[in-house]
Write an enzyme that holds these catalytic residues in place. Structure first.
Site, PDB file in Angstrom:
ATOM      1  N   ARG A  25       0.773  -0.968   0.059  1.00  0.00           N
ATOM      2  CA  ARG A  25       0.262   0.024   0.104  1.00  0.00           C
ATOM      3  C   ARG A  25       0.716   1.329  -0.141  1.00  0.00           C
ATOM      4  O   ARG A  25       0.666   2.770  -0.693  1.00  0.00           O
ATOM      5  CB  ARG A  25      -1.074   0.369   1.114  1.00  0.00           C
ATOM      6  CG  ARG A  25      -1.908  -0.526   0.747  1.00  0.00           C
ATOM      7  CD  ARG A  25      -2.551  -2.214   0.653  1.00  0.00           C
ATOM      8  NE  ARG A  25      -3.879  -2.810   0.372  1.00  0.00           N
ATOM      9  CZ  ARG A  25      -3.732  -3.942   1.191  1.00  0.00           C
ATOM     10  NH1 ARG A  25      -2.730  -3.509   2.772  1.00  0.00           N
ATOM     11  NH2 ARG A  25      -4.797  -4.483   0.750  1.00  0.00           N
ATOM     12  N   ASP A  78      -0.790  -6.271  -3.822  1.00  0.00           N
ATOM     13  CA  ASP A  78      -1.909  -5.756  -3.668  1.00  0.00           C
ATOM     14  C   ASP A  78      -2.456  -5.210  -4.440  1.00  0.00           C
ATOM     15  O   ASP A  78      -1.129  -5.242  -5.812  1.00  0.00           O
ATOM     16  CB  ASP A  78      -1.496  -5.403  -2.362  1.00  0.00           C
ATOM     17  CG  ASP A  78      -3.197  -5.671  -1.997  1.00  0.00           C
ATOM     18  OD1 ASP A  78      -4.065  -5.659  -1.707  1.00  0.00           O
ATOM     19  OD2 ASP A  78      -3.097  -5.684  -0.622  1.00  0.00           O
ATOM     20  N   HIS A  94      -6.833  -9.361  -5.153  1.00  0.00           N
ATOM     21  CA  HIS A  94      -5.564  -8.659  -3.580  1.00  0.00           C
ATOM     22  C   HIS A  94      -4.188  -8.505  -5.298  1.00  0.00           C
ATOM     23  O   HIS A  94      -3.471  -8.049  -5.246  1.00  0.00           O
ATOM     24  CB  HIS A  94      -5.224  -8.735  -3.236  1.00  0.00           C
ATOM     25  CG  HIS A  94      -6.217  -8.355  -1.971  1.00  0.00           C
ATOM     26  ND1 HIS A  94      -6.135  -7.065  -1.596  1.00  0.00           N
ATOM     27  CD2 HIS A  94      -6.480  -9.256  -1.047  1.00  0.00           C
ATOM     28  CE1 HIS A  94      -7.071  -6.829   0.002  1.00  0.00           C
ATOM     29  NE2 HIS A  94      -7.454  -8.499  -0.392  1.00  0.00           N
ATOM     30  N   GLU A 101     -10.107 -12.113   0.831  1.00  0.00           N
ATOM     31  CA  GLU A 101     -11.026 -11.724   0.473  1.00  0.00           C
ATOM     32  C   GLU A 101     -10.901 -11.616  -1.267  1.00  0.00           C
ATOM     33  O   GLU A 101     -10.782 -10.244  -2.003  1.00  0.00           O
ATOM     34  CB  GLU A 101     -10.393 -10.638   0.711  1.00  0.00           C
ATOM     35  CG  GLU A 101     -10.259 -10.140   2.107  1.00  0.00           C
ATOM     36  CD  GLU A 101      -9.608  -8.422   2.687  1.00  0.00           C
ATOM     37  OE1 GLU A 101     -10.687  -8.004   3.813  1.00  0.00           O
ATOM     38  OE2 GLU A 101      -8.501  -7.755   2.406  1.00  0.00           O
ATOM     39  N   TRP A 105      -6.997 -14.610  10.790  1.00  0.00           N
ATOM     40  CA  TRP A 105      -7.100 -12.607  11.659  1.00  0.00           C
ATOM     41  C   TRP A 105      -7.994 -12.930  11.760  1.00  0.00           C
ATOM     42  O   TRP A 105      -8.459 -11.420  12.392  1.00  0.00           O
ATOM     43  CB  TRP A 105      -6.806 -11.915  10.404  1.00  0.00           C
ATOM     44  CG  TRP A 105      -7.427 -11.960   9.010  1.00  0.00           C
ATOM     45  CD1 TRP A 105      -7.586 -13.164   8.059  1.00  0.00           C
ATOM     46  CD2 TRP A 105      -8.690 -11.708   8.507  1.00  0.00           C
ATOM     47  NE1 TRP A 105      -8.460 -13.071   6.970  1.00  0.00           N
ATOM     48  CE2 TRP A 105      -8.722 -11.697   7.686  1.00  0.00           C
ATOM     49  CE3 TRP A 105      -9.007 -10.196   8.866  1.00  0.00           C
ATOM     50  CZ2 TRP A 105     -10.025 -11.111   6.261  1.00  0.00           C
ATOM     51  CZ3 TRP A 105      -9.866  -9.819   7.949  1.00  0.00           C
ATOM     52  CH2 TRP A 105     -10.430 -10.099   7.465  1.00  0.00           C
ATOM     53  N   TYR A 148      -3.927  -6.167  15.131  1.00  0.00           N
ATOM     54  CA  TYR A 148      -3.759  -4.866  13.540  1.00  0.00           C
ATOM     55  C   TYR A 148      -3.044  -3.928  14.239  1.00  0.00           C
ATOM     56  O   TYR A 148      -3.756  -2.993  15.621  1.00  0.00           O
ATOM     57  CB  TYR A 148      -5.129  -5.085  13.186  1.00  0.00           C
ATOM     58  CG  TYR A 148      -5.594  -6.271  12.270  1.00  0.00           C
ATOM     59  CD1 TYR A 148      -4.995  -7.645  12.340  1.00  0.00           C
ATOM     60  CD2 TYR A 148      -5.499  -5.745  10.987  1.00  0.00           C
ATOM     61  CE1 TYR A 148      -4.872  -8.673  11.300  1.00  0.00           C
ATOM     62  CE2 TYR A 148      -6.334  -7.064   9.930  1.00  0.00           C
ATOM     63  CZ  TYR A 148      -5.646  -7.913  10.295  1.00  0.00           C
ATOM     64  OH  TYR A 148      -5.951  -9.328   8.730  1.00  0.00           O
ATOM     65  N   TRP A 152      -1.435  -3.058   8.322  1.00  0.00           N
ATOM     66  CA  TRP A 152      -1.180  -2.995   7.246  1.00  0.00           C
ATOM     67  C   TRP A 152      -1.046  -1.205   7.280  1.00  0.00           C
ATOM     68  O   TRP A 152      -0.959  -0.807   8.331  1.00  0.00           O
ATOM     69  CB  TRP A 152      -2.628  -3.127   7.200  1.00  0.00           C
ATOM     70  CG  TRP A 152      -3.123  -4.200   6.867  1.00  0.00           C
ATOM     71  CD1 TRP A 152      -3.545  -5.263   8.515  1.00  0.00           C
ATOM     72  CD2 TRP A 152      -2.918  -5.269   5.980  1.00  0.00           C
ATOM     73  NE1 TRP A 152      -3.162  -6.679   8.272  1.00  0.00           N
ATOM     74  CE2 TRP A 152      -3.316  -6.698   7.194  1.00  0.00           C
ATOM     75  CE3 TRP A 152      -2.137  -5.613   5.023  1.00  0.00           C
ATOM     76  CZ2 TRP A 152      -3.206  -8.373   6.346  1.00  0.00           C
ATOM     77  CZ3 TRP A 152      -2.082  -6.691   4.020  1.00  0.00           C
ATOM     78  CH2 TRP A 152      -2.270  -7.970   5.310  1.00  0.00           C
TER      79      TRP A 152
END
Length: 547
Positions: free
Chosen positions: A145, A174, A246, A314, A380, A405, A455
């Site tokens: 990111r 990602d 992703h 995801e 997670w 996190y 993250w």
């Protein structure tokens, strides 16, 4: 017993009378596996310290690294007397952990790059016997990111080793960027490593985007440097290539990897400038699987770790479910529907790396399907991940988002710089227990350890990462090394002294007083405080404009 300030807390710490005086002319006797540990010690001491590489006893005072095959892999002991320091371990990692402890015993000033310390250091006489509670003690750093330059990754490695962490999980790809050079497919870094704008703020449709490019990538030589540097400090670097979701950045570089839209060929897909989950999964063609076999072959050459992250989380199945070709592929492969393409895709690559002696590391969504016991799951989603894996006898690493996190906020103070997620404070981290209370000893044996996940949607530089990582990582390492259930008040007292070590290393950690540290600082005049508050307003305004 005199109090110590060691973090993480050792299993046994006994004091004795006197101290060992270390001078510039100290001699070091080195066991063969202690070479990296001795180099680390010499790096922190003065130039000119003599190092003798053999297994014989010192004639006079010195530091002795002694091999003890009866100790566990990462265990060590330190015996400090007025005459000598004797360090025993069975492996390079054990010697490295011992040096990390020894440096903490040396007092203030040792962690600075250079100092005006006197040419003697007093190490208090003591006996330490120590070993970790968990095998996997890690931190995941998201460099996809927001890219983190290699020099900053090396700095993080130093800090992890200082705290006896042994895994650095790099989230390398990602939707928002591809960060590792793949020579077979140069457009992954020529195109997919840069985006031309970036979302500001939380993940919602109203969040603005700004026109500012962001990107970067690690060359293969960068990766080799990071891996070798970390190995010398007892830290294994674990890569992650996130698939088959992703993956919008990869699709932007090679559109043939995506699922074609209603109009045919998929063109014009950009590196995703927003947060959240992209709507573009990879297609499930054999050619796409072959593409990533080639990618992984290069990744395996760069990273010697047995565990290789393949993501699996995801994945948006919608494009597969409306795509005639994806429906056809699902039927040809005997799947119940296009949704199952996610697990078929991962299984092809799991088999590929298994044949090369590696093991798939994947997020806990893979538990929605049958998983072989040679896979390690990143749990997670709490009980849906950790609990389900333990009940099924699947190796798991605990990293529940509501407890580990570290991009989540640290208090309810609205002035927290990144006020996202639930509160994950220092006390909450220290109270974490990776093993569920209901787990039987047999089930608990599948818990490999835990890691914090950092993250980086809202962490665009090293300063922001420091603020979110430290000192929460100090609490986590004590849980994973010393075991859960410690005394928080005792930890907090030791942490006060330990933070001075972080100061010496230049770590910009979160202060106990929160995002505005001067509020609890005694002796600050009203005028100075007003100036500080005004500067805070300026900094926040500038940050909002720049971002």
């Amino acid at each position: 017993m005199r109090a110590h300030t060691l973090i993480p807390r050792p299993r046994l710490y006994e004091t004795a009378d006197g101290a060992f005086t270390m001078t510039e002319s100290i001699e070091v006797v080195q066991a063969p596996d202690a070479a990296d540990a001795v180099a680390l010690l010499a790096e922190r001491l003065w130039a000119g310290a003599r190092i003798r590489v053999d297994k014989s006893e010192c004639d006079g005072a010195g530091i002795r690294f002694v091999e003890d095959a009866e100790l566990a892999s990462e265990a060590y002991s330190i015996d400090v007397t007025p005459l000598a320091v004797t360090i025993a371990a069975a492996s390079a990692s054990g010697f490295g952990h011992a040096v990390a402890t020894l440096l903490q015993l040396m007092g203030e000033g040792i962690w600075r790059a250079a100092s005006a310390l006197p040419r003697t250091i007093e190490i208090p006489a003591c006996l330490i016997e120590d070993e970790p509670a968990f095998e996997w003690r890690g931190v995941m750093i998201d460099v996809a990111r927001h890219f983190l330059p290699a020099r900053e990754v090396l700095r993080i490695v130093d800090l992890l080793a200082m705290h006896k962490f042994n895994r650095l999980h790099l989230h390398l790809t990602d939707d928002q960027g591809w960060r590792v050079e793949i020579r077979a497919f140069p457009r992954l870094t020529e195109v997919a490593s840069w985006r031309d704008r970036t979302q500001v703020g939380a993940d919602d449709a109203t969040a603005p985007e700004i026109t500012r490019p962001h990107g970067g990538f690690y060359t293969q030589d960068d990766i080799r440097e990071i891996v070798a540097y970390a190995a010398g400090r007892g830290v294994e670097v674990v890569p992650e290539i996130d698939l088959p979701g992703h993956s919008q950045a990869a699709i932007s570089a090679y559109p043939e990897l995506g699922v074609p839209g209603p109009g045919g060929a998929l063109q014009g897909v950009e590196v995703y400038p927003r947060w959240g989950v992209s709507a573009y999964p990879l297609n499930a063609e054999n050619a796409t699987v072959d593409f990533f076999r080639t990618v992984l072959d290069e990744v395996l050459e760069l990273f010697p770790s047995v565990d290789i992250g393949l993501g699996g989380d995801e994945v948006p199945a919608g494009p597969w479910e409306v795509d005639p070709r994806s429906q056809q592929l699902a039927r040809e492969r005997g799947l119940t529907g296009p949704r199952e393409l996610q697990f078929w895709f991962l299984e092809q690559l799991r088999t590929h790396i298994q044949q090369k002696g590696r093991r798939m590391l994947a997020w806990d969504e893979v538990l929605e399907h049958e998983v072989t016991s040679d896979v390690t799951v990143l749990g997670w989603r709490g009980d849906a991940g950790i609990g389900e894996a333990l009940r099924r006898g699947i190796p798991v690493i605990a990293c529940p988002d509501n407890q580990l996190y570290f991009d989540y906020r640290q208090s309810d103070d609205p002035r927290e710089p990144i006020p996202v997620g639930v509160v994950v404070g220092l006390r909450e981290v220290y109270g974490f227990d990776p093993v569920p209370a209901w787990a039987t000893p047999e089930q608990a044996s599948f818990l490999r350890g835990a890691q914090a996940n950092l993250w980086a949607e809202h962490l665009e530089d090293a300063r922001a990462r420091d603020y979110m990582l430290w000192p929460r990582a100090c609490a986590l390492t004590e849980v994973l090394w010393s075991g859960p259930g410690g005394d928080f008040d005792d930890f907090a007292e030791r942490l006060g002294a330990h933070l001075r070590r972080l100061d010496e290393r230049g770590v910009e950690y979160r202060r106990a007083s929160g995002p505005l540290p001067w509020q609890e600082r005694p002796g600050v005049s009203g005028r100075v405080q007003n100036q500080m508050e005004r500067q805070q307003e300026i900094d926040e305004l500038t940050s909002a404009i720049v971002r």
